[in-house]
Design an enzyme around this catalytic site. Structure first.
Site, PDB file in Angstrom:
ATOM      1  N   HIS A 121       6.892   8.745  -1.214  1.00 10.75           N
ATOM      2  CA  HIS A 121       6.215   8.040  -0.121  1.00 10.75           C
ATOM      3  C   HIS A 121       4.708   8.293  -0.097  1.00 10.75           C
ATOM      4  CE1 HIS A 121      10.301   7.866   2.219  1.00 10.75           C
ATOM      5  NE2 HIS A 121      10.298   7.141   1.125  1.00 10.75           N
ATOM      6  N   CYS A 132      -8.714  -2.093  -4.394  1.00 14.71           N
ATOM      7  CA  CYS A 132      -8.591  -1.897  -5.845  1.00 14.71           C
ATOM      8  C   CYS A 132      -7.734  -0.685  -6.198  1.00 14.71           C
ATOM      9  CB  CYS A 132      -9.980  -1.779  -6.484  1.00 14.71           C
ATOM     10  SG  CYS A 132     -10.815  -0.219  -6.165  1.00 14.71           S
TER      11      CYS A 132
HETATM   12 ZN    ZN Z   1     -12.094  -0.340  -4.324  1.00 14.93          ZN
END
Ligand code: ZN
Length: 249
Positions: A121, A132
């Site tokens: 988790h 990103c």
């Molecule tokens: Zn980033």
């Protein structure tokens, strides 16, 4: 069978096992004072998980999500691994293929000395970029301001799995592979209700592993366990490692 007889039996099996896998859940950290989530008086009975631990909650109010995680990181920083964590870390010292899979996000296994922990988790100690996925170490909050990703300027979020998100594929694949190739599987302090982690003990068992459950209360896994110890991890795991040490040293 008494608890002592059960411990001895578990160590008998440990001594002839080539590979051992342990899955830990909230019960293991509860003994360090870290509140559980799904119990009747757990965290999610008092707070709305969709506001605090979901993508929508983060987009609509990132500051609120961050103050919640800062609060939790503080609790973790002020808590310590307990004897259950330390006992599990000791298994790594022996000539044993020992693998540790956890549903906990608090990093206490690592602080107790466990290595290569598979975190199903994620971890609240670690942060990543919302856009990103770049991992960000260190402070993300400057006063009340959120730092942005240095690479893409995206928002930074905790590297945990939120409601509605998929588990990290590589971790779950590794966990399933380990579970299907293990001789002995410990399910420790987990209610065995949250999938796919809950499948791991059954994958192990159906592939021939001996299944041990360490939990003071019965779970839906209890009927499948070959041996049950009705104690907390902090009480049971030190007994097991001490007996194991006596026999191998
Ligand atoms: Zn980033």
């Amino acid at each position: 069978m008494t608890t002592n007889e059960r411990i001895n039996k578990i160590v008998d099996i440990l001594l002839v096992s080539n590979s051992v896998t342990a899955l830990t859940g909230a019960g293991v950290s509860a003994e360090s004072g870290i509140a559980t989530f799904r119990d009747p008086d757990g965290i999610w009975s008092k707070f709305n998980p969709l506001e605090l631990a979901s993508i929508d909650g983060f987009i609509s109010n990132p500051e609120r999500v961050w103050s919640w995680y800062q609060y939790r990181v503080n609790i973790v920083n002020n808590s310590k691994p307990n004897p259950g964590h330390y006992a599990l870390a000791e298994f790594h010292k022996y000539n044993l293929d020992f693998n540790l899979i956890t549903q906990n996000v608090d990093g206490l296994h690592q602080r107790a000395g466990s290595e290569n922990v598979i975190e199903l988790h994620g971890s609240i100690i670690r942060n990543k970029c919302f856009n990103c996925n770049q991992i960000h170490e260190g402070a993300v909050i400057n006063g009340n301001l959120l730092n942005n990703c240095k690479r893409c300027n995206g928002l930074i979020r905790p590297d945990v799995i939120w409601f509605g998100e998929m588990l990290p594929e590589s971790e779950i694949n590794t966990a399933q592979k380990l579970s299907s190739n293990t001789d002995l599987f410990f399910s420790i302090g987990t209610s065995a209700e949250v999938y796919p982690a809950a499948d791991l003990p059954l994958i192990a068992k159906s592939n021939g592993a001996i299944l041990i459950e360490i939990n003071p209360v019965k779970t839906q896994l209890s009927n499948f366990a070959d041996i049950r110890i009705e104690l907390t991890s902090g009480k049971a795991m030190p007994l097991i490692i001490e007996e194991y040490k006596k026999r191998v040293e």
